[in-house]
Design a protein around this motif. Structure first.
Motif, short mmCIF file in Angstrom:
data_model
loop_
_atom_site.label_atom_id
_atom_site.label_comp_id
_atom_site.label_asym_id
_atom_site.label_seq_id
_atom_site.Cartn_x
_atom_site.Cartn_y
_atom_site.Cartn_z
N SER A 61 0.84 -1.20 0.00
CA SER A 61 0.00 0.00 0.00
C SER A 61 0.88 1.25 0.00
O SER A 61 2.08 1.18 0.30
CB SER A 61 -0.90 0.01 1.23
N MET A 62 0.27 2.38 -0.29
CA MET A 62 1.01 3.65 -0.25
C MET A 62 1.58 3.89 1.15
O MET A 62 2.72 4.34 1.29
CB MET A 62 0.10 4.80 -0.65
N ALA A 63 0.80 3.58 2.17
CA ALA A 63 1.26 3.77 3.55
C ALA A 63 2.47 2.88 3.85
O ALA A 63 3.42 3.33 4.51
CB ALA A 63 0.13 3.49 4.53
N ALA B 151 9.25 9.54 2.77
CA ALA B 151 8.45 10.36 1.88
C ALA B 151 9.12 10.45 0.51
O ALA B 151 10.34 10.58 0.42
CB ALA B 151 8.27 11.76 2.46
N PRO B 152 8.35 10.37 -0.57
CA PRO B 152 8.95 10.49 -1.90
C PRO B 152 9.44 11.90 -2.16
O PRO B 152 8.98 12.85 -1.53
CB PRO B 152 7.80 10.13 -2.84
N ARG B 153 10.39 12.03 -3.07
CA ARG B 153 10.88 13.35 -3.46
C ARG B 153 9.76 14.14 -4.13
O ARG B 153 9.64 15.34 -3.96
CB ARG B 153 12.06 13.22 -4.41
N ALA B 154 8.92 13.44 -4.90
CA ALA B 154 7.78 14.09 -5.58
C ALA B 154 6.67 13.08 -5.77
O ALA B 154 6.91 11.90 -6.02
CB ALA B 154 8.22 14.63 -6.93
N LYS B 155 5.44 13.57 -5.63
CA LYS B 155 4.26 12.77 -5.97
C LYS B 155 3.74 13.39 -7.27
O LYS B 155 3.22 14.50 -7.28
CB LYS B 155 3.22 12.85 -4.87
N LEU B 156 3.93 12.66 -8.36
CA LEU B 156 3.57 13.17 -9.67
C LEU B 156 2.06 13.14 -9.87
O LEU B 156 1.35 12.39 -9.20
CB LEU B 156 4.28 12.35 -10.75
N ILE C 265 -3.69 5.88 -11.94
CA ILE C 265 -2.29 5.47 -11.75
C ILE C 265 -1.55 6.62 -11.09
O ILE C 265 -1.51 7.74 -11.63
CB ILE C 265 -1.61 5.11 -13.09
N ASN C 266 -1.01 6.36 -9.91
CA ASN C 266 -0.21 7.36 -9.19
C ASN C 266 1.25 6.99 -9.32
O ASN C 266 1.61 5.81 -9.38
CB ASN C 266 -0.60 7.38 -7.71
N ARG C 267 2.11 8.02 -9.34
CA ARG C 267 3.56 7.80 -9.46
C ARG C 267 4.27 8.60 -8.39
O ARG C 267 4.04 9.79 -8.24
CB ARG C 267 4.05 8.23 -10.84
N TRP C 268 5.12 7.91 -7.65
CA TRP C 268 5.95 8.57 -6.64
C TRP C 268 7.40 8.46 -7.08
O TRP C 268 7.88 7.39 -7.41
CB TRP C 268 5.79 7.89 -5.28
N PHE D 250 1.57 3.12 -8.74
CA PHE D 250 0.45 2.57 -7.97
C PHE D 250 -0.80 2.52 -8.85
O PHE D 250 -1.08 3.47 -9.59
CB PHE D 250 0.11 3.47 -6.78
N GLU D 251 -1.55 1.45 -8.76
CA GLU D 251 -2.91 1.42 -9.32
C GLU D 251 -3.81 1.71 -8.13
O GLU D 251 -3.85 0.93 -7.18
CB GLU D 251 -3.23 0.06 -9.91
N ARG D 252 -4.46 2.84 -8.20
CA ARG D 252 -5.21 3.41 -7.08
C ARG D 252 -4.25 3.59 -5.91
O ARG D 252 -3.51 4.56 -5.90
CB ARG D 252 -6.43 2.56 -6.73
N THR D 253 -4.24 2.69 -4.93
CA THR D 253 -3.39 2.88 -3.75
C THR D 253 -2.40 1.74 -3.51
O THR D 253 -1.77 1.69 -2.46
CB THR D 253 -4.26 3.04 -2.48
#
Length: 109
Positions: free
Chosen positions: A45-47, A55-60, A73-76, A85-88
């Motif tokens: 999970s993201m957590a 913590a990521p340098r950037a959350k795109l 789709i999230n990218r860290w 990530f697909e969703r979380t």
């Protein structure tokens, strides 16, 4: 004249083969380094990722999500890798570069 060009062409051919061998070596080295790196694994999970890697340098900006068959789709971005990530939940993590001398895709920024 063709006699003089033949050694030149042979030398050029060897140079191309040598440069190809160097690229193959770099790819093999990159694969070995990626295998040795502890990247986030599929399903985390993201957590969990943030807890383990910080913590990521950037959350795109997220992409997709416009249809049920196109989930968000999230990218860290971290220093050495990007987590997708697909969703979380993690679907993949990719190493950016093996080292500073590696030639790869240029950023569009």
């Amino acid at each position: 004249m063709t006699f003089r060009l033949s050694p030149l062409l042979a030398a050029l051919g060897l140079a191309v083969i040598a440069s190809s061998a160097g690229a193959d070596t770099l790819l093999m080295e990159r694969t070995q380094k990626e295998t040795a790196m502890a990247l986030p694994s599929r399903g985390m999970s993201m957590a969990q990722v943030e807890s383990r890697y910080g913590a990521p340098r950037a959350k795109l900006d997220p992409r997709g999500g416009n249809k049920p068959q196109h989930p968000v789709i999230n990218r860290w971005e971290y220093d050495n890798f990007i987590v997708y990530f697909e969703r979380t939940h993690v679907i993949d993590a990719v190493v950016k570069r093996a080292d500073s001398t590696e030639i790869g895709v240029k950023k569009n920024r």
